[in-house]
Scaffold this active site. Sequence first.
Site, PDB file in Angstrom:
ATOM      1  CG  ASP A  49      18.294  22.313   3.012  1.00 54.42           C
ATOM      2  OD1 ASP A  49      18.572  22.444   1.811  1.00 54.42           O
ATOM      3  OD2 ASP A  49      18.168  21.209   3.571  1.00 54.42           O
ATOM      4  CG  HIS A  51      15.754  22.713   7.544  1.00 54.98           C
ATOM      5  ND1 HIS A  51      14.699  21.859   7.293  1.00 54.98           N
ATOM      6  CD2 HIS A  51      16.821  22.193   6.892  1.00 54.98           C
ATOM      7  CE1 HIS A  51      15.111  20.861   6.520  1.00 54.98           C
ATOM      8  NE2 HIS A  51      16.388  21.048   6.254  1.00 54.98           N
ATOM      9  CG  HIS A 110      12.626  18.251   5.415  1.00 56.96           C
ATOM     10  ND1 HIS A 110      12.455  17.845   6.727  1.00 56.96           N
ATOM     11  CD2 HIS A 110      13.884  17.900   5.086  1.00 56.96           C
ATOM     12  CE1 HIS A 110      13.567  17.294   7.173  1.00 56.96           C
ATOM     13  NE2 HIS A 110      14.466  17.318   6.195  1.00 56.96           N
ATOM     14  CG  HIS A 158      16.053  19.586  -1.720  1.00 56.53           C
ATOM     15  ND1 HIS A 158      16.233  20.750  -0.991  1.00 56.53           N
ATOM     16  CD2 HIS A 158      16.275  18.568  -0.849  1.00 56.53           C
ATOM     17  CE1 HIS A 158      16.534  20.438   0.260  1.00 56.53           C
ATOM     18  NE2 HIS A 158      16.559  19.130   0.380  1.00 56.53           N
TER      19      HIS A 158
HETATM   20 MN   LIG Z   1      16.846  18.217   2.373  1.00 52.05          MN
END
Ligand SMILES: [Mn+2]
Length: 280
Positions: A49, A51, A110, A158
């Site tokens: 990740d 982010h 996401h 993921h």
């Molecule tokens: Mn995730």
Amino acid sequence: MELVRSILEGNTKLSKDEIWQLSGMLQDHYRSSPNVLDIPTDNVIFIGDLHGELQCTLAVQQYIKKYNKHHFVFLGDYADRGPEQIETFNLVMALTLSNPKRVIMLRGNHESDSVATRYGFYNAVTRAYSFDVFKHYSRVFEVLPIAVYKHASLFACHGGVPEDISSIAEIQGLNRRHPNFPDDIIFQMVWNDPKKNDFMFRPNPRSGRARIFGKAAFTKFMEDINAQVMFRAHEAFPQGYQTFFDNKLVSVFSSTSCTRVQPKIVRLCKDYTIEPLALI
Ligand SMILES: [Mn+2]
């Protein structure tokens, strides 16, 4: 490719038209890809990740230059939460397009309209640009592949192991082309989490549609699909990675999560051992 080159050289301020162009190229790259991409080598580095942390993504860019014989697999979750979500998403697309043979961009939980609307990406994009521009990113969400696989070697996605699946062919038959995750199996592949106990599946507090998979489910899935080692992301561990199930499952996280994590990427080495590489 002038646009891609400028992003790799540090251009972070894209116009609406440039985002339309970049996201269109990425869609063209993946729109006819299967859900599970074959990867031709064991020389792979996995990224967890990101982010919206551009600093970590720039560090990955340096590793892609340095390890120029390796494949790189981004495991999803590019935006939401962090300070530079748009810039991070654009840089990962540019890295993929500039190295289309050895850089792969997978879909995380996401990469979904409903999640991006709740956790920040939708707001960041509509504030800086417009709803139209968010839809450009949303069309990228739809086409991103779900997993990579090398026969008799590795599998990566993921989240992790889904219920009631015993072959790669079954995963290839699913339809990922939606801005959200209406398919329950694809949903589980991007949302499920492992736990070091010897059970099959348990409910997952993250969502009524997600599961926690135990050692029994993991072992069965790996035998069914013929793989030795699995890589996944999705959970923030303080050291940036964590191994499960006799080191056959590796979880990696590649952003700081507000200083809670020492972000890592993970290189697969001989005999299915791993080498964690620090991003900061
Ligand atoms: Mn995730």
